[in-house]
Design a protein around this motif. Structure first.
Motif, PDB file in Angstrom:
ATOM      1  N   ARG A 137     -10.467  16.391 -11.805  1.00  0.00           N
ATOM      2  CA  ARG A 137      -9.513  15.330 -11.453  1.00  0.00           C
ATOM      3  C   ARG A 137     -10.148  14.298 -10.534  1.00  0.00           C
ATOM      4  O   ARG A 137      -9.855  13.104 -10.634  1.00  0.00           O
ATOM      5  N   ALA A 138     -11.032  14.742  -9.648  1.00  0.00           N
ATOM      6  CA  ALA A 138     -11.671  13.811  -8.715  1.00  0.00           C
ATOM      7  C   ALA A 138     -12.638  12.879  -9.439  1.00  0.00           C
ATOM      8  O   ALA A 138     -12.817  11.727  -9.034  1.00  0.00           O
ATOM      9  N   SER A 139     -13.254  13.362 -10.512  1.00  0.00           N
ATOM     10  CA  SER A 139     -14.284  12.585 -11.203  1.00  0.00           C
ATOM     11  C   SER A 139     -13.779  11.878 -12.450  1.00  0.00           C
ATOM     12  O   SER A 139     -14.518  11.080 -13.054  1.00  0.00           O
ATOM     13  N   GLY A 140     -12.544  12.139 -12.869  1.00  0.00           N
ATOM     14  CA  GLY A 140     -11.993  11.466 -14.038  1.00  0.00           C
ATOM     15  C   GLY A 140     -12.595  11.905 -15.356  1.00  0.00           C
ATOM     16  O   GLY A 140     -12.598  11.161 -16.340  1.00  0.00           O
ATOM     17  N   ALA A 151     -23.248  13.309 -14.072  1.00  0.00           N
ATOM     18  CA  ALA A 151     -22.034  12.482 -14.154  1.00  0.00           C
ATOM     19  C   ALA A 151     -21.615  12.219 -15.599  1.00  0.00           C
ATOM     20  O   ALA A 151     -21.504  11.068 -16.034  1.00  0.00           O
ATOM     21  N   PRO A 152     -21.376  13.285 -16.381  1.00  0.00           N
ATOM     22  CA  PRO A 152     -20.976  13.090 -17.773  1.00  0.00           C
ATOM     23  C   PRO A 152     -19.576  12.497 -17.868  1.00  0.00           C
ATOM     24  O   PRO A 152     -18.803  12.516 -16.907  1.00  0.00           O
ATOM     25  N   ARG A 153     -19.253  12.001 -19.035  1.00  0.00           N
ATOM     26  CA  ARG A 153     -17.898  11.505 -19.305  1.00  0.00           C
ATOM     27  C   ARG A 153     -17.023  12.617 -19.878  1.00  0.00           C
ATOM     28  O   ARG A 153     -15.808  12.588 -19.766  1.00  0.00           O
ATOM     29  N   LEU A 175     -30.744  20.551  -9.602  1.00  0.00           N
ATOM     30  CA  LEU A 175     -31.710  19.452  -9.618  1.00  0.00           C
ATOM     31  C   LEU A 175     -32.279  19.209 -11.015  1.00  0.00           C
ATOM     32  O   LEU A 175     -32.483  18.060 -11.425  1.00  0.00           O
ATOM     33  N   LEU A 176     -32.567  20.282 -11.737  1.00  0.00           N
ATOM     34  CA  LEU A 176     -33.357  20.174 -12.959  1.00  0.00           C
ATOM     35  C   LEU A 176     -32.789  19.205 -13.994  1.00  0.00           C
ATOM     36  O   LEU A 176     -33.526  18.345 -14.500  1.00  0.00           O
ATOM     37  N   PRO A 177     -31.499  19.304 -14.374  1.00  0.00           N
ATOM     38  CA  PRO A 177     -31.014  18.367 -15.397  1.00  0.00           C
ATOM     39  C   PRO A 177     -31.081  16.912 -14.949  1.00  0.00           C
ATOM     40  O   PRO A 177     -31.284  16.011 -15.768  1.00  0.00           O
ATOM     41  N   ILE A 212     -27.298  11.560 -25.726  1.00  0.00           N
ATOM     42  CA  ILE A 212     -25.868  11.566 -25.415  1.00  0.00           C
ATOM     43  C   ILE A 212     -25.469  12.901 -24.810  1.00  0.00           C
ATOM     44  O   ILE A 212     -24.724  12.956 -23.820  1.00  0.00           O
ATOM     45  N   ARG A 213     -25.958  13.999 -25.379  1.00  0.00           N
ATOM     46  CA  ARG A 213     -25.656  15.327 -24.816  1.00  0.00           C
ATOM     47  C   ARG A 213     -26.138  15.430 -23.374  1.00  0.00           C
ATOM     48  O   ARG A 213     -25.439  15.965 -22.509  1.00  0.00           O
ATOM     49  N   ARG A 214     -27.337  14.926 -23.120  1.00  0.00           N
ATOM     50  CA  ARG A 214     -27.920  15.049 -21.786  1.00  0.00           C
ATOM     51  C   ARG A 214     -27.191  14.191 -20.758  1.00  0.00           C
ATOM     52  O   ARG A 214     -26.974  14.621 -19.622  1.00  0.00           O
ATOM     53  N   ASN A 215     -26.791  12.990 -21.139  1.00  0.00           N
ATOM     54  CA  ASN A 215     -26.266  12.033 -20.174  1.00  0.00           C
ATOM     55  C   ASN A 215     -24.745  11.950 -20.130  1.00  0.00           C
ATOM     56  O   ASN A 215     -24.187  11.565 -19.100  1.00  0.00           O
TER      57      ASN A 215
END
Length: 243
Positions: free
Chosen positions: A209-212, A179-181, A125-127, A100-103
């Motif tokens: 704001r662009a990514s919510g 792309a985390p939440r 790139l790495l993560p 969960i932390r990673r994604n």
């Protein structure tokens, strides 16, 4: 009853269908220091929805970092629950909390913590590659993020070749690469001069704001805090909304 069903019963909703990205429910955290017991969080509650930015402003030692660490699943609360997208996380095994932390969670710190031997694009790139993306996919997203943050001409520079503001913008790109939440930032402009801090903060908020993203930013800068959607503080271990 599933974790999501439980969360729908307890988590406050902005509307009938929306579950908070982050919901802290009655969170308690205590530390022992010699013979003293320090009650840092005492029934803290906080809900943040997608697209919201929340400034966490409080004096040093009030528990800002502890709240961020618990929200980001870096620490376990002593009591209470942390819901991420409606899912209870306190009793999850470490492997699932790590996933969960990673994604789903991005972190930005006061110091950029970039890997000095890698270029800007390689740091981003790495993560993504650790998550399982191909190098080509990761590079495409990394280049898009760095260009969005005004760094398209600095992709192949190592951290030592970048200014403080550029380094922190690379750290922002790295934090959102998967792309985390939820985005958690601990004094992300604290090491920068006023002009650079303003520039980096604007870039960060534009991206949020662009990514919510649902975002918590711990800061001592009340001017920056005033430009966010909500402001909260910590008083006697509880989260208190500020005007």
């Amino acid at each position: 009853m599933s974790d999501v069903d439980q969360a729908e019963n307890v988590a406050p909703a902005q509307d009938e269908q929306e579950i908070p990205v982050l919901y802290l429910q009655a969170v308690e955290r205590t530390y022992t220091q010699g013979d003293a017991t320090l009650h840092i969080l005492s029934g803290a509650e906080l809900a943040i929805w997608a697209g919201q930015s929340v400034a966490l402003v409080a004096p040093s030692g009030a528990g800002k970092s502890t709240l961020l660490h618990i929200s980001g699943l870096l620490e376990h609360p002593d009591h209470g629950e942390v819901y991420i997208d409606g899912r209870a996380t306190a009793i999850l095994p470490d492997q699932e909390r790590t996933r969960i932390r990673r994604n789903e969670i991005g972190f930005i710190y006061q110091s950029h913590h970039l890997l000095p031997e890698f270029t800007a694009i390689e740091n981003v790139l790495l993560p993504q590659m650790i998550r399982g993306l191909s190098r080509a996919e990761a590079r495409k997203r990394g280049e898009e993020l760095l260009a969005y943050l005004g760094l398209s001409g600095r992709l192949h520079h190592r951290p030592a070749e970048l200014s403080g503001g550029e380094q922190q913008r690379v750290a922002i790109a790295r934090a959102v690469a998967n792309a985390p939440r939820l985005l958690l930032a601990d004094e992300p402009t604290g090491n920068l001069d006023v002009h650079t801090a303003d520039h980096v903060f604007n870039a960060l908020m534009q991206l949020v704001r662009a990514s919510g993203l649902a975002t918590i930013i711990a800061t001592h800068n009340m001017e920056l805090a005033a430009r966010m959607d909500r402001r909260v503080t910590l008083k006697e271990g509880k989260v208190v909304e500020l005007p």
